[in-house]
Design a protein around this motif. Sequence first.
Motif, short mmCIF file in Angstrom:
data_model
loop_
_atom_site.label_atom_id
_atom_site.label_comp_id
_atom_site.label_asym_id
_atom_site.label_seq_id
_atom_site.Cartn_x
_atom_site.Cartn_y
_atom_site.Cartn_z
N ALA A 36 0.82 -1.22 0.00
CA ALA A 36 0.00 0.00 0.00
C ALA A 36 0.85 1.27 0.00
CB ALA A 36 -0.94 0.00 1.22
N VAL A 37 2.02 1.22 0.67
CA VAL A 37 2.81 2.46 0.77
C VAL A 37 3.94 2.56 -0.27
CG1 VAL A 37 2.33 2.82 3.22
CG2 VAL A 37 4.41 1.56 2.54
N TRP A 38 4.31 1.42 -0.85
CA TRP A 38 5.50 1.44 -1.71
C TRP A 38 5.41 2.42 -2.89
CZ3 TRP A 38 9.43 -0.54 0.72
CH2 TRP A 38 10.66 -0.63 0.05
N PRO A 39 4.26 2.56 -3.53
CA PRO A 39 4.20 3.52 -4.65
C PRO A 39 4.52 4.97 -4.25
CG PRO A 39 2.32 2.04 -4.71
CD PRO A 39 3.01 1.81 -3.39
N TYR A 40 4.49 5.26 -2.95
CA TYR A 40 4.71 6.65 -2.51
C TYR A 40 6.14 6.89 -2.04
CZ TYR A 40 -0.25 6.15 -2.82
OH TYR A 40 -1.49 5.87 -3.31
N VAL A 41 6.99 5.87 -2.13
CA VAL A 41 8.38 6.01 -1.70
C VAL A 41 9.14 6.91 -2.66
CG1 VAL A 41 10.53 4.77 -1.28
CG2 VAL A 41 8.36 3.76 -0.55
N ASP A 42 8.88 6.75 -3.94
CA ASP A 42 9.66 7.45 -4.96
C ASP A 42 9.61 8.97 -4.79
OD1 ASP A 42 11.24 6.89 -7.44
OD2 ASP A 42 9.76 8.30 -8.27
N GLU A 43 8.46 9.49 -4.38
CA GLU A 43 8.30 10.95 -4.26
C GLU A 43 9.32 11.56 -3.29
OE1 GLU A 43 4.78 12.30 -2.25
OE2 GLU A 43 4.86 14.27 -3.17
N LEU A 44 9.72 10.76 -2.31
CA LEU A 44 10.63 11.28 -1.28
C LEU A 44 12.00 11.64 -1.86
CD1 LEU A 44 9.84 8.59 1.46
CD2 LEU A 44 8.91 10.91 1.30
N PHE A 45 12.30 11.10 -3.04
CA PHE A 45 13.64 11.27 -3.60
C PHE A 45 13.64 12.21 -4.81
CE2 PHE A 45 13.48 6.66 -2.20
CZ PHE A 45 13.92 6.94 -0.91
N ALA A 46 12.54 12.94 -5.01
CA ALA A 46 12.43 13.79 -6.20
C ALA A 46 13.06 15.16 -5.95
CB ALA A 46 10.95 13.95 -6.58
N ASP A 47 14.00 15.54 -6.80
CA ASP A 47 14.60 16.88 -6.73
C ASP A 47 13.68 17.89 -7.43
OD1 ASP A 47 16.77 15.76 -5.49
OD2 ASP A 47 17.91 15.51 -7.36
N THR A 48 13.79 19.13 -7.03
CA THR A 48 13.01 20.20 -7.68
C THR A 48 13.95 21.38 -7.84
OG1 THR A 48 12.36 21.32 -5.65
CG2 THR A 48 10.96 19.49 -6.36
N PRO A 49 13.54 22.40 -8.60
CA PRO A 49 14.38 23.60 -8.74
C PRO A 49 14.69 24.25 -7.38
CG PRO A 49 12.66 23.62 -10.40
CD PRO A 49 12.37 22.45 -9.52
N LEU A 50 13.80 24.10 -6.42
CA LEU A 50 14.07 24.64 -5.08
C LEU A 50 15.37 24.06 -4.52
CD1 LEU A 50 13.18 26.14 -2.41
CD2 LEU A 50 12.02 24.01 -1.79
N ILE A 51 15.55 22.77 -4.71
CA ILE A 51 16.74 22.09 -4.18
C ILE A 51 18.01 22.63 -4.85
CG2 ILE A 51 17.89 19.85 -4.07
CD1 ILE A 51 15.63 20.24 -2.01
N ASP A 52 17.91 22.93 -6.15
CA ASP A 52 19.07 23.51 -6.84
C ASP A 52 19.45 24.85 -6.21
OD1 ASP A 52 19.15 21.38 -8.58
OD2 ASP A 52 17.85 22.36 -10.05
N ARG A 53 18.42 25.64 -5.89
CA ARG A 53 18.70 26.97 -5.32
C ARG A 53 19.27 26.87 -3.91
NH1 ARG A 53 13.52 28.01 -7.47
NH2 ARG A 53 12.59 28.19 -5.40
N LEU A 54 18.84 25.84 -3.17
CA LEU A 54 19.26 25.73 -1.78
C LEU A 54 20.71 25.25 -1.63
CD1 LEU A 54 16.01 24.27 -0.22
CD2 LEU A 54 17.11 26.40 0.45
N GLY A 55 21.16 24.44 -2.57
CA GLY A 55 22.55 23.95 -2.49
C GLY A 55 22.82 23.23 -1.18
N ASP A 56 23.91 23.60 -0.52
CA ASP A 56 24.30 22.87 0.69
C ASP A 56 23.55 23.34 1.93
OD1 ASP A 56 25.47 25.26 1.28
OD2 ASP A 56 27.54 24.52 1.27
N ARG A 57 22.52 24.17 1.73
CA ARG A 57 21.69 24.54 2.89
C ARG A 57 20.63 23.47 3.15
NH1 ARG A 57 19.37 30.26 1.64
NH2 ARG A 57 19.29 29.41 -0.47
N ALA A 58 20.47 22.53 2.23
CA ALA A 58 19.46 21.48 2.38
C ALA A 58 20.08 20.14 1.98
CB ALA A 58 18.25 21.79 1.51
N VAL A 59 19.27 19.10 2.02
CA VAL A 59 19.73 17.79 1.57
C VAL A 59 19.04 17.49 0.24
CG1 VAL A 59 19.71 15.31 2.05
CG2 VAL A 59 20.09 16.94 3.90
N ARG A 60 19.83 17.13 -0.75
CA ARG A 60 19.26 16.82 -2.08
C ARG A 60 18.53 15.48 -2.00
NH1 ARG A 60 19.70 18.30 -7.43
NH2 ARG A 60 20.76 20.18 -6.75
#
Lengths: 165, 290
Positions: B205-229
């Motif tokens: 039931a939960v496995w299809p929702y695991v992938d979303e946790l690992f999705a990068d977005t443009p926000l992550i590019d802007r944050l750089g080392d202030r966040a976790v990719r």
Amino acid sequence: MVTSIDGEVARAWQAAAAVVDPEVPVLTIEDLGVLRSVTVTGDTARAAITPTYSGCPAVDAIRCDVADALRGAGYRDVSVDVVLAPAWSTDWMTDAGKHKLRAYGIAPPSGRAAHSGPVPIALSVRCPRCGSLSTREIAHFGSTSCKALYECSACLEPFDYFKVH
Amino acid sequence: MSATRTADDVHGDIHRDVHGDIHGDVHVDAVELDPELVGAGGADADHDVAQYAQWLGDDALVLAQRLGAWISRAPELEEDIALGNIALDLVGQARSLLHHAGTADGRSEDDLAYFRDETEFRSSWLVEQPNGDFAATIARQLVASTYMHELYARLQHASEPTLAAIAAKAVLEVAYHRDHAVQWTLRLGDGTDESRRRMVAGLDAVWPYVDELFADTPLIDRLGDRAVRPSTLREPVLAALRDVLRQAGLAEPDLPPAPCGGRAGRHSEYLGYILAEMQVLARQHPGASW
């Protein structure tokens, strides 16, 4: 009478340090390592405390009690900061605090917190009532965030364990 | 004249920086008790950090609300308390994260928790998933706590000091949550035929929702080392999950990812009901304190 700066800040520290944890009232916040610093400037006193757990409901009560204690010590302008870094650890609990916990019927944290990676062995927890090491964990999460529930196989009593964190 | 005494002076064997100047001042008032203002005073989040803090804060808040529903419903008293304790830790983490997010535009943690609508939430679909039976909740907990543990273990080294401080606190708590979920996964997966059947169903039931946790977005590019990719978490999180599944005698579900959009404010039908229950009191009595 002139009070030295050190004497003055020590007086404020002692006032704040005497505040007890509302959930474990035998322990002061100094015993717990929750009181981090006290600053005095004229009649302004400012203390810093750290939460044991992010969601610990005692933090609000402790903040209030520290402010009251500092006001009671005569400071007119009082503030209490909550700081997260560095994160609190049971390693900061004093030996006197551990002794008081045991006397109160709560097993104190055994060993030191693991700062990197899991510790794959389970250290025995000594029963605070009869001293036996023949105990077992009933529940990982006890009556508060900081405690686990144990049972003694020797005296058959259940007891709280202040878990290593 | 001013003077400071720190815990280091009192307990000389602890050598740590206790000045905590990144966490500004909190005024305590006997009448009005503001929440812990972690990050206040010169440590305001910028817009990007605020968005990221909402990702994590909303995950913690929604999962806490889900777990709280178990109180008085768990299969044994100890599990009531365990799930309630885990929810409490998550609420504490959510408060710190949402408070920090709110410093960007002057909103309080309560404003963010109670007065945002569904499309303004940034939680992942995983944490919205229904509680199901106890095994389904444990399956969701296994994935969520494994992900959070890896995330916070890295975020504590991020260059954004408030996020790092919150993560350093949270990682210790989440380690306990994960241990709890792992122990139950082993027991259920390697238990009876029925417990195993339910654990398999919960994981499916939960496995299809695991992938979303690992999705990068443009926000992550802007944050750089202030966040976790997020994409850098995929391998370690999946490896840790596979290790537990192997020990429990369970196979990794072979299911395609679901199309999720939680980080962009697109949610499953479940979130609205969760928020309705969580927000109703605050919205009926705006400004009330309790």
